[in-house]
Scaffold this motif. Structure first.
Motif, PDB file in Angstrom:
ATOM      1  N   TYR A 185       0.964  -1.354  -0.090  1.00  0.00           N
ATOM      2  CA  TYR A 185      -0.066  -0.015  -0.027  1.00  0.00           C
ATOM      3  C   TYR A 185       0.850   1.353  -0.024  1.00  0.00           C
ATOM      4  CZ  TYR A 185       0.832   0.883   5.153  1.00  0.00           C
ATOM      5  OH  TYR A 185       1.512   1.214   6.167  1.00  0.00           O
ATOM      6  N   ASP A 186       2.064   1.057   0.309  1.00  0.00           N
ATOM      7  CA  ASP A 186       3.136   2.166   0.306  1.00  0.00           C
ATOM      8  C   ASP A 186       4.333   1.781  -0.457  1.00  0.00           C
ATOM      9  OD1 ASP A 186       4.769   4.450   0.737  1.00  0.00           O
ATOM     10  OD2 ASP A 186       4.901   3.972   2.779  1.00  0.00           O
ATOM     11  N   ALA A 187       4.403   1.904  -1.384  1.00  0.00           N
ATOM     12  CA  ALA A 187       5.664   1.475  -2.075  1.00  0.00           C
ATOM     13  C   ALA A 187       6.959   1.997  -1.786  1.00  0.00           C
ATOM     14  CB  ALA A 187       5.688   1.740  -3.770  1.00  0.00           C
ATOM     15  N   ALA A 188       6.884   3.742  -1.424  1.00  0.00           N
ATOM     16  CA  ALA A 188       8.140   4.143  -1.040  1.00  0.00           C
ATOM     17  C   ALA A 188       8.358   3.774   0.367  1.00  0.00           C
ATOM     18  CB  ALA A 188       7.702   5.735  -1.143  1.00  0.00           C
ATOM     19  N   GLY A 189       7.586   3.567   1.024  1.00  0.00           N
ATOM     20  CA  GLY A 189       7.798   3.285   2.510  1.00  0.00           C
ATOM     21  C   GLY A 189       8.029   1.764   2.790  1.00  0.00           C
TER      22      GLY A 189
ATOM     23  N   GLN B  23      -0.438   6.665   8.061  1.00  0.00           N
ATOM     24  CA  GLN B  23      -0.533   5.200   7.267  1.00  0.00           C
ATOM     25  C   GLN B  23      -1.724   4.580   7.324  1.00  0.00           C
ATOM     26  OE1 GLN B  23       2.988   4.009   9.678  1.00  0.00           O
ATOM     27  NE2 GLN B  23       4.332   4.216   7.918  1.00  0.00           N
ATOM     28  N   CYS B  24      -2.430   4.676   8.577  1.00  0.00           N
ATOM     29  CA  CYS B  24      -3.676   4.006   8.748  1.00  0.00           C
ATOM     30  C   CYS B  24      -4.519   4.520   7.815  1.00  0.00           C
ATOM     31  CB  CYS B  24      -4.213   4.277  10.038  1.00  0.00           C
ATOM     32  SG  CYS B  24      -3.120   3.318  11.234  1.00  0.00           S
ATOM     33  N   ARG B  25      -4.730   5.820   7.493  1.00  0.00           N
ATOM     34  CA  ARG B  25      -5.562   6.481   6.432  1.00  0.00           C
ATOM     35  C   ARG B  25      -5.282   6.099   5.083  1.00  0.00           C
ATOM     36  NH1 ARG B  25      -7.733  11.984   8.211  1.00  0.00           N
ATOM     37  NH2 ARG B  25      -8.058  11.846  10.601  1.00  0.00           N
ATOM     38  N   ALA B  26      -3.855   5.919   4.863  1.00  0.00           N
ATOM     39  CA  ALA B  26      -3.460   5.439   3.383  1.00  0.00           C
ATOM     40  C   ALA B  26      -4.072   3.970   3.218  1.00  0.00           C
ATOM     41  CB  ALA B  26      -1.941   5.395   3.544  1.00  0.00           C
ATOM     42  N   VAL B  27      -4.095   3.186   4.280  1.00  0.00           N
ATOM     43  CA  VAL B  27      -4.521   1.812   4.180  1.00  0.00           C
ATOM     44  C   VAL B  27      -6.206   1.946   3.585  1.00  0.00           C
ATOM     45  CG1 VAL B  27      -4.966  -0.419   4.886  1.00  0.00           C
ATOM     46  CG2 VAL B  27      -2.826   0.619   5.237  1.00  0.00           C
ATOM     47  N   VAL B  28      -6.831   2.754   4.510  1.00  0.00           N
ATOM     48  CA  VAL B  28      -8.223   3.118   4.249  1.00  0.00           C
ATOM     49  C   VAL B  28      -8.690   3.471   2.686  1.00  0.00           C
ATOM     50  CG1 VAL B  28     -10.243   3.866   4.865  1.00  0.00           C
ATOM     51  CG2 VAL B  28      -8.801   3.227   6.648  1.00  0.00           C
ATOM     52  N   ARG B  29      -7.865   4.231   2.391  1.00  0.00           N
ATOM     53  CA  ARG B  29      -7.725   4.750   0.791  1.00  0.00           C
ATOM     54  C   ARG B  29      -7.653   3.563  -0.030  1.00  0.00           C
ATOM     55  NH1 ARG B  29      -4.738   9.244   2.924  1.00  0.00           N
ATOM     56  NH2 ARG B  29      -3.173   8.559   1.546  1.00  0.00           N
ATOM     57  N   TRP B  30      -6.540   2.969   0.301  1.00  0.00           N
ATOM     58  CA  TRP B  30      -6.147   1.842  -0.747  1.00  0.00           C
ATOM     59  C   TRP B  30      -7.302   0.982  -0.717  1.00  0.00           C
ATOM     60  CZ3 TRP B  30      -5.788  -3.235  -0.701  1.00  0.00           C
ATOM     61  CH2 TRP B  30      -5.034  -3.708  -1.708  1.00  0.00           C
ATOM     62  N   LEU B  31      -8.051   0.471   0.149  1.00  0.00           N
ATOM     63  CA  LEU B  31      -8.942  -0.444   0.342  1.00  0.00           C
ATOM     64  C   LEU B  31     -10.062   0.056  -0.443  1.00  0.00           C
ATOM     65  CD1 LEU B  31      -9.106  -1.291   4.123  1.00  0.00           C
ATOM     66  CD2 LEU B  31      -8.299  -2.953   2.060  1.00  0.00           C
ATOM     67  N   ARG B  32     -10.404   1.420  -0.486  1.00  0.00           N
ATOM     68  CA  ARG B  32     -11.656   1.631  -1.322  1.00  0.00           C
ATOM     69  C   ARG B  32     -11.008   1.987  -2.910  1.00  0.00           C
ATOM     70  NH1 ARG B  32     -13.325   5.312   3.322  1.00  0.00           N
ATOM     71  NH2 ARG B  32     -15.261   4.272   3.771  1.00  0.00           N
ATOM     72  N   ALA B  33      -9.888   2.099  -3.054  1.00  0.00           N
ATOM     73  CA  ALA B  33      -9.144   2.535  -4.303  1.00  0.00           C
ATOM     74  C   ALA B  33      -9.329   0.958  -5.140  1.00  0.00           C
ATOM     75  CB  ALA B  33      -7.808   3.015  -4.550  1.00  0.00           C
TER      76      ALA B  33
ATOM     77  N   GLU C 259      -3.893  13.309   7.909  1.00  0.00           N
ATOM     78  CA  GLU C 259      -4.235  12.665   6.421  1.00  0.00           C
ATOM     79  C   GLU C 259      -2.952  12.283   5.716  1.00  0.00           C
ATOM     80  OE1 GLU C 259      -6.842  10.741   3.867  1.00  0.00           O
ATOM     81  OE2 GLU C 259      -7.338  11.838   5.636  1.00  0.00           O
ATOM     82  N   GLY C 260      -2.074  13.190   5.379  1.00  0.00           N
ATOM     83  CA  GLY C 260      -1.189  12.749   4.487  1.00  0.00           C
ATOM     84  C   GLY C 260      -1.353  12.347   3.154  1.00  0.00           C
ATOM     85  N   ALA C 261      -0.309  11.905   2.366  1.00  0.00           N
ATOM     86  CA  ALA C 261      -0.643  11.526   0.972  1.00  0.00           C
ATOM     87  C   ALA C 261       0.140  10.128   0.792  1.00  0.00           C
ATOM     88  CB  ALA C 261      -0.337  12.477  -0.030  1.00  0.00           C
ATOM     89  N   ILE C 262       0.418   9.359   1.815  1.00  0.00           N
ATOM     90  CA  ILE C 262       1.075   8.183   1.802  1.00  0.00           C
ATOM     91  C   ILE C 262       0.419   7.266   0.741  1.00  0.00           C
ATOM     92  CG2 ILE C 262       1.914   6.060   2.891  1.00  0.00           C
ATOM     93  CD1 ILE C 262       2.552   7.910   5.313  1.00  0.00           C
TER      94      ILE C 262
END
Length: 413
Positions: free
Chosen positions: A54-58, A128-138, A184-187
């Motif tokens: 879910y986070d290629a950079a990290g 990071q938690c928010r990034a996963v929620v967004r990833w799940l929707r995407a 929120e960030g953009a991770i």
């Protein structure tokens, strides 16, 4: 317990005899795994999709457990591991146990990596938690998930992160005093998608960093929560009292509002690591915030210490996510001796049932076998939880003071 110890002692004696036989080594390892690793489950659930990025950079990944029940799309609960924000793994037993409970109901589970406090300070973990929620929707269509019904759950530090996801729902940046944080960030990108969740299950997570050191009902934590080297201090980058604004911006209690999703909280009454008043405080604030909209918030204090399993009160956990993510409809049929009143006797909103009768009513509830579930007396405009009846078909017999009788058949979710 004595029987278990005796069995293990006998098996160990047998294993020692086997060790001298070279070709039996695989058998030794097999039996050792079964009998001497109590936290393992040889036949545990395994992820349907393991190590999705879910986070290629990290280099951060997640696992997905997809139900085989039904056809989907499936609601999904994001599991967040605990470990004082310093340790832990997405591969531990908890997401497997959670999926064993929710999978048969048609609810998926995701389990995520996040950065330890030694590698990154707050609010990286929020982002990071928010990034996963967004990833799940995407990626909902790709993995047959329901993007409109995503829950969050976690234990200890993961419980804190799940609760924070819930109370900071939709808050992208926040300020306390002179400190402003990007929550929120953009991770991982996918910033066009929402990071809101629709239900939270918090297991004994810290809720208010400023009160972590307080005593509670005569109990005090057996570890430091306020110093710079405490878990909370390591997370925010300094001692709590010297960094109160940072501490507030990492505390779920600071963000509680009426817009938060339904909450289920479990916290051991004997917990001496994170004192139970943390959850009591959070639940009290949720109760005040939800007073008008009647959203669900429940707190259970089982006679447990810190670290109890996800399967404690499992029926409560299952029904919570079924109600709030699957959202089954409640079916009601009314028969009465007074048809003029039948149309206006009852109203149902979610799991809240309200009686519109202008006089006191005696209520008897029967289950499908004819056994009495409860007897009570209701006052005019009385509202109660359908879930308090338990699931399944119930027959409610109501009788007013004036002699009108009503039979209400209720199919509870």
């Amino acid at each position: 317990m004595k029987t278990t110890v005796s069995i293990k002692a006998s098996v160990w004696k047998y294993l020692r005899n086997l060790i001298s036989v070279k070709h039996n080594m695989l058998l030794v390892v097999f039996l050792f795994t079964i009998f001497f690793m109590p936290d393992s489950n040889l036949f545990a659930q395994t992820p349907t999709h393991n190590g999705l990025t879910y986070d290629a950079a990290g280099g951060k990944k997640l696992d997905l457990y997809i139900p085989t029940t039904g056809t989907g799309p499936y609601p999904v609960v994001l599991w967040i591991f605990g470990g004082a924000w310093m340790a832990g793994s997405r591969n531990d037993q908890f997401p497997k146990d959670l999926f064993s409970m929710l999978g048969p109901k048609g609810i998926a589970v995701a389990s995520m990596d996040y950065s330890y406090s030694s590698a990154a300070k707050w609010p990286t973990q929020s982002q990071q938690c928010r990034a996963v929620v967004r990833w799940l929707r995407a990626n909902a269509t790709k993995y047959n998930l329901d993007p409109d019904n995503i829950g969050a759950a976690g234990m200890s530090a993961g419980g804190h992160l799940a609760a924070f996801l819930g109370t900071s729902n939709g808050v992208k940046t926040a300020t306390s005093g002179s400190v402003t944080m990007d929550l929120e960030g953009a991770i991982g990108g996918n910033t066009e998608y929402s990071s809101k969740v629709q239900a939270v299950y918090d297991m004994y997570g810290p809720a208010n960093f400023l009160t972590m050191g307080n005593s509670c009902n005569g109990k005090t934590s057996n570890m430091d929560h306020m110093g710079a080297s405490s878990p909370e201090g390591m997370l925010i980058g300094g001692a709590i009292q010297q960094n109160q604004d940072k501490a507030k911006l990492a505390s779920p209690t600071f963000f509680v509002s009426e817009d938060d999703p339904p909450f289920l909280i479990q916290h051991g009454a004997q917990d001496l690591t994170v004192i139970s008043c943390q959850s009591i405080e959070l639940d009290s604030l949720l109760g005040k915030a939800f007073a008008a909209n009647k959203k669900e918030h429940k707190l259970y204090l089982p006679n447990q210490g810190h670290g109890f399993a996800a399967t404690v009160n499992k029926d409560t956990v299952i029904s919570f996510f079924v109600r709030n993510l699957l959202k089954p409809k409640t079916a009601i049929h009314i028969s009465t001796t007074n048809q003029a009143k039948s149309a206006s006797i009852v109203s149902v909103s979610g799991t809240q049932l309200t009686l519109f009768i202008q006089e006191a009513v005696s209520l008897t509830v029967f289950n499908v076998n004819g056994s009495v579930v409860t007897r009570t007396r209701l006052l005019p405009q009385n509202t109660f939880e359908l879930n308090s009846f338990g699931s399944g078909l119930k027959l409610c017999k109501l009788e007013t003071q004036s002699g009108d009788k009503f039979n209400v058949n209720i199919l509870c979710p």
